[in-house]
Design a protein around this motif. Structure first.
Motif, PDB file in Angstrom:
ATOM      1  N   SER A  32       0.854  -1.182   0.000  1.00  0.00           N
ATOM      2  CA  SER A  32       0.000   0.000   0.000  1.00  0.00           C
ATOM      3  C   SER A  32       0.888   1.229   0.000  1.00  0.00           C
ATOM      4  O   SER A  32       1.577   1.507   0.981  1.00  0.00           O
ATOM      5  N   THR A  33       0.896   1.952  -1.125  1.00  0.00           N
ATOM      6  CA  THR A  33       1.672   3.189  -1.207  1.00  0.00           C
ATOM      7  C   THR A  33       0.869   4.381  -0.721  1.00  0.00           C
ATOM      8  O   THR A  33       1.396   5.487  -0.644  1.00  0.00           O
ATOM      9  N   GLU A  34      -0.405   4.173  -0.411  1.00  0.00           N
ATOM     10  CA  GLU A  34      -1.247   5.253   0.091  1.00  0.00           C
ATOM     11  C   GLU A  34      -2.191   4.737   1.170  1.00  0.00           C
ATOM     12  O   GLU A  34      -3.066   3.917   0.903  1.00  0.00           O
ATOM     13  N   THR A  35      -1.957   5.191   2.386  1.00  0.00           N
ATOM     14  CA  THR A  35      -2.972   5.064   3.424  1.00  0.00           C
ATOM     15  C   THR A  35      -2.931   6.344   4.230  1.00  0.00           C
ATOM     16  O   THR A  35      -1.898   7.022   4.288  1.00  0.00           O
ATOM     17  N   GLY A  36      -4.040   6.695   4.825  1.00  0.00           N
ATOM     18  CA  GLY A  36      -4.083   7.938   5.576  1.00  0.00           C
ATOM     19  C   GLY A  36      -5.403   8.095   6.303  1.00  0.00           C
ATOM     20  O   GLY A  36      -6.394   7.460   5.971  1.00  0.00           O
ATOM     21  N   GLY A  37      -5.389   8.938   7.286  1.00  0.00           N
ATOM     22  CA  GLY A  37      -6.581   9.241   8.063  1.00  0.00           C
ATOM     23  C   GLY A  37      -6.270  10.426   8.974  1.00  0.00           C
ATOM     24  O   GLY A  37      -5.138  10.893   9.025  1.00  0.00           O
ATOM     25  N   VAL A  38      -7.238  10.950   9.659  1.00  0.00           N
ATOM     26  CA  VAL A  38      -8.589  10.450   9.745  1.00  0.00           C
ATOM     27  C   VAL A  38      -9.353  10.891   8.497  1.00  0.00           C
ATOM     28  O   VAL A  38      -9.251  12.044   8.085  1.00  0.00           O
ATOM     29  N   ASP A  39     -10.118   9.987   7.890  1.00  0.00           N
ATOM     30  CA  ASP A  39     -10.882  10.311   6.706  1.00  0.00           C
ATOM     31  C   ASP A  39     -12.202  10.951   7.142  1.00  0.00           C
ATOM     32  O   ASP A  39     -13.015  10.311   7.803  1.00  0.00           O
ATOM     33  N   PRO A  40     -12.428  12.232   6.795  1.00  0.00           N
ATOM     34  CA  PRO A  40     -13.651  12.902   7.251  1.00  0.00           C
ATOM     35  C   PRO A  40     -14.924  12.279   6.704  1.00  0.00           C
ATOM     36  O   PRO A  40     -16.015  12.564   7.197  1.00  0.00           O
ATOM     37  N   ARG A  41     -14.797  11.424   5.685  1.00  0.00           N
ATOM     38  CA  ARG A  41     -15.978  10.727   5.179  1.00  0.00           C
ATOM     39  C   ARG A  41     -16.404   9.601   6.107  1.00  0.00           C
ATOM     40  O   ARG A  41     -17.497   9.053   5.975  1.00  0.00           O
ATOM     41  N   SER A  42     -15.515   9.238   7.023  1.00  0.00           N
ATOM     42  CA  SER A  42     -15.804   8.125   7.924  1.00  0.00           C
ATOM     43  C   SER A  42     -15.918   8.540   9.382  1.00  0.00           C
ATOM     44  O   SER A  42     -16.659   7.934  10.146  1.00  0.00           O
ATOM     45  N   GLU A  43     -15.153   9.571   9.774  1.00  0.00           N
ATOM     46  CA  GLU A  43     -15.084   9.907  11.193  1.00  0.00           C
ATOM     47  C   GLU A  43     -14.698  11.366  11.345  1.00  0.00           C
ATOM     48  O   GLU A  43     -14.015  11.944  10.489  1.00  0.00           O
ATOM     49  N   GLU A  44     -15.113  11.980  12.439  1.00  0.00           N
ATOM     50  CA  GLU A  44     -14.756  13.370  12.717  1.00  0.00           C
ATOM     51  C   GLU A  44     -13.257  13.448  13.037  1.00  0.00           C
ATOM     52  O   GLU A  44     -12.774  12.828  13.987  1.00  0.00           O
ATOM     53  N   PRO A  45     -12.483  14.226  12.247  1.00  0.00           N
ATOM     54  CA  PRO A  45     -11.028  14.248  12.457  1.00  0.00           C
ATOM     55  C   PRO A  45     -10.633  15.003  13.720  1.00  0.00           C
ATOM     56  O   PRO A  45     -11.345  15.885  14.195  1.00  0.00           O
ATOM     57  N   SER A  46      -9.478  14.635  14.259  1.00  0.00           N
ATOM     58  CA  SER A  46      -8.839  15.367  15.346  1.00  0.00           C
ATOM     59  C   SER A  46      -7.382  14.936  15.377  1.00  0.00           C
ATOM     60  O   SER A  46      -7.048  13.842  14.905  1.00  0.00           O
ATOM     61  N   GLU A  76      -4.824  19.744  -2.282  1.00  0.00           N
ATOM     62  CA  GLU A  76      -5.534  18.493  -2.526  1.00  0.00           C
ATOM     63  C   GLU A  76      -6.997  18.674  -2.118  1.00  0.00           C
ATOM     64  O   GLU A  76      -7.378  19.638  -1.456  1.00  0.00           O
ATOM     65  N   ALA A  77      -7.840  17.716  -2.543  1.00  0.00           N
ATOM     66  CA  ALA A  77      -9.243  17.731  -2.152  1.00  0.00           C
ATOM     67  C   ALA A  77      -9.357  17.727  -0.629  1.00  0.00           C
ATOM     68  O   ALA A  77      -8.500  17.181   0.068  1.00  0.00           O
ATOM     69  N   SER A  78     -10.409  18.335  -0.101  1.00  0.00           N
ATOM     70  CA  SER A  78     -10.542  18.537   1.336  1.00  0.00           C
ATOM     71  C   SER A  78     -10.485  17.236   2.131  1.00  0.00           C
ATOM     72  O   SER A  78     -10.030  17.222   3.278  1.00  0.00           O
ATOM     73  N   ALA A  79     -10.920  16.132   1.533  1.00  0.00           N
ATOM     74  CA  ALA A  79     -10.897  14.849   2.246  1.00  0.00           C
ATOM     75  C   ALA A  79      -9.483  14.385   2.540  1.00  0.00           C
ATOM     76  O   ALA A  79      -9.263  13.577   3.437  1.00  0.00           O
ATOM     77  N   PHE A  80      -8.494  14.898   1.784  1.00  0.00           N
ATOM     78  CA  PHE A  80      -7.113  14.434   1.933  1.00  0.00           C
ATOM     79  C   PHE A  80      -6.152  15.535   2.367  1.00  0.00           C
ATOM     80  O   PHE A  80      -5.006  15.246   2.706  1.00  0.00           O
ATOM     81  N   SER A  81      -6.578  16.789   2.369  1.00  0.00           N
ATOM     82  CA  SER A  81      -5.651  17.903   2.542  1.00  0.00           C
ATOM     83  C   SER A  81      -5.003  17.945   3.921  1.00  0.00           C
ATOM     84  O   SER A  81      -3.907  18.475   4.081  1.00  0.00           O
ATOM     85  N   ASP A  82      -5.665  17.392   4.941  1.00  0.00           N
ATOM     86  CA  ASP A  82      -5.145  17.466   6.302  1.00  0.00           C
ATOM     87  C   ASP A  82      -4.553  16.158   6.795  1.00  0.00           C
ATOM     88  O   ASP A  82      -4.347  15.987   7.993  1.00  0.00           O
ATOM     89  N   MET A  83      -4.251  15.239   5.905  1.00  0.00           N
ATOM     90  CA  MET A  83      -3.766  13.926   6.324  1.00  0.00           C
ATOM     91  C   MET A  83      -2.259  13.866   6.522  1.00  0.00           C
ATOM     92  O   MET A  83      -1.722  12.819   6.883  1.00  0.00           O
ATOM     93  N   GLY A  84      -1.542  14.958   6.260  1.00  0.00           N
ATOM     94  CA  GLY A  84      -0.099  14.946   6.455  1.00  0.00           C
ATOM     95  C   GLY A  84       0.272  14.798   7.919  1.00  0.00           C
ATOM     96  O   GLY A  84      -0.533  15.043   8.824  1.00  0.00           O
ATOM     97  N   LEU A  85       1.526  14.406   8.172  1.00  0.00           N
ATOM     98  CA  LEU A  85       2.034  14.286   9.529  1.00  0.00           C
ATOM     99  C   LEU A  85       2.574  15.618  10.041  1.00  0.00           C
ATOM    100  O   LEU A  85       2.796  15.776  11.239  1.00  0.00           O
TER     101      LEU A  85
END
Length: 318
Positions: free
Chosen positions: A108-122, A156-165
């Motif tokens: 898997s070259t791409e995994t990330g979270g929290v995905d806002p489509r599934s859960e409220e991010p924090s 990036e699209a909003s669903a992925f824009s905040d997934m960085g470390l």
């Protein structure tokens, strides 16, 4: 060049993979032949299977499933890539579906979270998901697992824009490490060099290091108490870094091992558990919070004055 991926993603929405399977396969075959003629050591990677695509397949879309099966069965490639977003609890089902349809190793070259489509991010939840996704990926047979991005992807699209470390401020482009950065560092340090990985149940992964093992554990159903077999005298429990407000170092505690078993309480936040032959805390760390400071001094004073029971005999004279 060690790895060569042919196209980025097989998706249901045509964002990257505009062609159908009949058009992609000849391209893949030609690229595979060209890569191998350049170097037989190059590993050719199939275009990543999009998380959205796998969501639809698991939801019963037979047409998309059939198209992806054709590529998995007939394509020329060395590794298959599974992109894993959405609800982390579905990762195993997605990996299992692909693994049942190819004999090639999965990465898997791409995994990330929290995905806002599934859960409220924090920030805390993202830090937890770093460890959980490593467990669910490597523990279910993936040979490689990499996070989506080191930095936030501000364009990036909003669903992925905040997934960085590492967070990025769009205007000033200033950066700051998130709790997930330190948890990712912790996870790599704890699990680097493992020779086997097995997810025994949801929230319980065992990573082998020869005759030794480290466990990555959490509970999906509130608080739970479990027993872990360990041959050593103590169990070192290391908590993921959920907040950088007070420290960027993980909280640790040492538990006794009784009759070869360590008994510990779990929550929804992952912990690493490993055996240790000696008490990992300094004798001066009276409250065993991983820090030696004025709090420990006050505890010693209280003990000396008889205001509290003695918790640490520093000079070991009884």
């Amino acid at each position: 060049i060690r790895f060569l991926q042919i196209d980025n993603e097989i998706s249901d929405h045509g964002l990257y993979w505009a062609a159908d399977a009949k058009e992609y396969l000849p391209t893949l075959d030609a690229a595979y032949a060209a890569a191998k003629s350049g170097s037989a050591d190059i590993q050719v990677v199939l275009a990543g299977l999009a998380s959205e695509t796998l969501e639809l397949i698991l939801g019963g879309d037979s047409a998309i499933a059939a198209a992806v099966e054709v590529v998995l069965k007939n394509g020329s490639y060395d590794l298959a890539d599974v992109h894993l977003y959405h609800d982390y609890r579905k990762m195993k089902a997605k990996i299992d579906w692909v693994a049942a349809r190819t004999s090639k190793p999965l990465i898997s070259t791409e995994t990330g979270g929290v995905d806002p489509r599934s859960e409220e991010p924090s920030p805390a939840k993202q830090a937890q998901e770093v460890a959980k996704r490593v467990c669910l990926g490597l523990g279910n047979g993936l040979k490689v697992l990499t996070w989506l991005s080191l930095f936030d992807l501000t364009k990036e699209a909003s669903a992925f824009s905040d997934m960085g470390l590492i967070g990025v401020q769009p205007v000033t482009l200033s950066t700051s490490a998130k709790p997930s950065y330190y948890t990712y560092k912790l996870t790599a340090g704890k699990l680097g060099g493992f020779d086997s990985a097995q997810m025994t149940s949801m929230g319980q992964c065992r990573f082998g290091f020869g005759a030794n093992a480290k466990h990555l554990l959490w509970s999906e159903s509130g608080s739970a108490t479990i027993e872990i077999p360990l041959p050593e005298l103590y169990a070192l429990v290391t908590h993921v870094v959920e907040s950088t407000a007070t420290s960027t170092s993980p909280r640790q505690e040492v538990l006794p091992v009784t009759n070869g078993v360590a008994r510990l309480s779990l929550s929804g936040s992952p912990v690493f558990v490993e055996g240790t032959s000696g008490d990992a805390y300094s004798a001066c760390d009276v409250n065993r919070d991983g820090a030696t400071n004025v709090v420990d001094v006050q505890l010693q004073v209280n003990s000396a004055l008889g205001a509290a029971a003695c918790a640490s005999d520093l000079n070991r004279d009884g």
